[in-house]
Design an enzyme around this catalytic site. Structure first.
Site, mmCIF file in Angstrom:
data_model
loop_
_atom_site.group_PDB
_atom_site.id
_atom_site.type_symbol
_atom_site.label_atom_id
_atom_site.label_comp_id
_atom_site.label_asym_id
_atom_site.label_seq_id
_atom_site.Cartn_x
_atom_site.Cartn_y
_atom_site.Cartn_z
ATOM 1 C CB THR A 152 -0.935 -0.026 1.239
ATOM 2 O OG1 THR A 152 -1.861 -1.090 1.061
ATOM 3 C CG2 THR A 152 -1.707 1.260 1.415
ATOM 4 C CE1 TYR A 198 -4.147 -0.116 -0.890
ATOM 5 C CE2 TYR A 198 -6.027 0.670 0.371
ATOM 6 C CZ TYR A 198 -4.845 -0.034 0.290
ATOM 7 O OH TYR A 198 -4.360 -0.683 1.394
ATOM 8 C CB SER A 213 2.711 -7.906 1.429
ATOM 9 O OG SER A 213 1.730 -7.805 2.418
ATOM 10 C CB THR A 257 0.688 -3.320 6.351
ATOM 11 O OG1 THR A 257 -0.619 -3.383 5.780
ATOM 12 C CG2 THR A 257 1.278 -1.937 6.188
ATOM 13 C CG ASP A 258 -2.366 -7.310 3.957
ATOM 14 O OD1 ASP A 258 -2.672 -6.447 4.803
ATOM 15 O OD2 ASP A 258 -2.999 -7.478 2.903
ATOM 16 C CE LYS A 267 -2.837 -4.628 8.297
ATOM 17 N NZ LYS A 267 -2.857 -4.643 6.829
ATOM 18 C CD GLU A 296 -4.764 -27.011 28.170
ATOM 19 O OE1 GLU A 296 -5.509 -27.933 27.812
ATOM 20 O OE2 GLU A 296 -4.893 -26.427 29.261
#
Ligand code: SIN
Length: 361
Positions: free
Chosen positions: A44, A58, A91, A124-125, A197, A318
């Protein structure tokens, strides 16, 4: 030569020497600017929208690195900057092959005496994943800073230019040396290992929630308050210089009513490792445990992570990891555990050794 001529010659020589000395002094007194390479990969930060109010819908990865640099003339005041377009992608299309190309290029550049630091512009992803991959394979203490933007370059109050400016001054700063791969977003400095993120669209999306950010960038200066205690970059044991591929590692996500279908499919498709992002403290549903055991019997390394996002996955908590011969992810989220397991598998399939790595990196 007459005495008069000799005096004139001496005076002229003194004047030349004086001018020369003061010019040299002026040259020396100019602040030395660090050489920072900007490697652009898309995202972006290089995106464009139909109008200035287009902040969703976009197109990412359309603006080239030279235009990104030209949009921030202030960069010239903080570093001597050069750009290189490594690739131009959104990305979500980042993959192991791109990582190997990028990491090799970063290592070549950082080995050069005329490169003091690197900035990588990125979507950013998956920015946090690329940052952590590089944190484990970069062979240098020089700064490497990843940066992106939440708004495209054409948006009102686009965050790309200020984020890029901050990233360049961070990469140019002696304070960033030896700190591992850093992420500069929204005036904040984060460690690659711990940042994530957290919001689909807000400017303050990148957070190191509980472990804490490393510092801020304010008034064109980085301020550090802490460092990561985990090993990284020059101290890490992984070497990708001769690798053409990485081992297949996939993630299965835990949820109510979970069954073994996805896990079985990954194993059938050749996975060498599985990150099980379980509910809570990495819990295993009883419908899934037999499939995990069967995968392990086929030589697949199983890492128990958590979908929760914070906290340590307790070894032998666990599940009886000693008995099952499983590994726990410590505090790594599933997408970062996948990266560490891939790199671990380039060296060993010994689960004790792999567990050691999960507590070290
Ligand atoms: C991408 O990750 O390439 C698109 C989203 C963004 O950069 O914010």
């Amino acid at each position: 030569m007459t005495t008069q001529l000799f005096q004139r010659f001496t005076l002229a020589l003194c004047a030349v020497l004086l001018v020369g000395t003061s010019a040299a002094y002026a040259e020396d007194s100019k602040p030395h600017l660090a050489n920072v390479m900007i490697l652009a990969t898309g995202g972006t930060i290089a995106g464009t929208g139909a109008s200035s109010t287009t902040t969703v819908g976009y197109t990412a990865a359309t603006v080239g690195v030279e235009r990104l640099i030209a949009a921030v003339p202030e960069l010239a005041k903080v570093a001597s900057v050069k750009g290189e377009q490594v690739f131009q992608i959104a990305s979500e299309n980042m993959n192991n092959d791109y990582w190997l190309v990028l990491a090799k290029r970063v290592n070549v550049l950082l080995a050069r005496a005329d490169v003091d630091g690197i900035v990588i512009t990125h979507g950013t992803d998956t920015l946090e994943e690329t940052a952590y991959f590089l944190d484990l394979v970069v062979k240098s203490r020089k700064p490497v800073v990843l940066v992106g933007a939440m708004r495209p370059s054409t948006a009102l109050s686009a965050d790309g230019p200020i984020n890029l400016y901050n990233a360049v001054l961070l990469a140019a700063s002696a304070d960033a040396v030896g700190k591992g791969v850093l992420v500069a977003m929204n005036d904040q400095i984060h460690a690659a290992r711990d940042v994530t993120k957290t919001n689909t669209s807000t400017l303050d999306s990148f957070k190191t929630t509980e472990l804490g950010l490393l510092g801020y960038i304010q008034g064109s200066k980085p301020f550090f308050y802490r460092t990561s205690s985990r090993k990284h970059t020059a101290e890490a044991e992984f070497d990708i210089s001769n690798l053409a591929t990485l081992p297949q590692v996939d993630i299965v996500y835990g949820y109510a009513n979970m069954g073994p279908v996805a896990l079985d499919a990954f194993v059938a498709a050749g996975a060498k490792g599985i990150i099980h992002a379980g509910v809570g403290d990495g819990s295993l549903a009883s419908r899934v445990t037999p499939a995990l055991i069967s995968a392990h019997k086929k030589g697949v390394v199983i890492v128990r992570a958590s979908r929760v996002g914070q906290g340590i996955v307790a070894r032998n908590g666990e599940a009886n990891d000693d008995e099952l011969d499983f590994v726990v992810s410590d505090t790594l989220n599933a997408q970062k555990a996948r990266i560490l397991l891939m790199l671990a598998l380039t060296k060993t399939s010994n689960t004790k050794d792999i567990q050691r790595m999960f507590y070290l990196y």
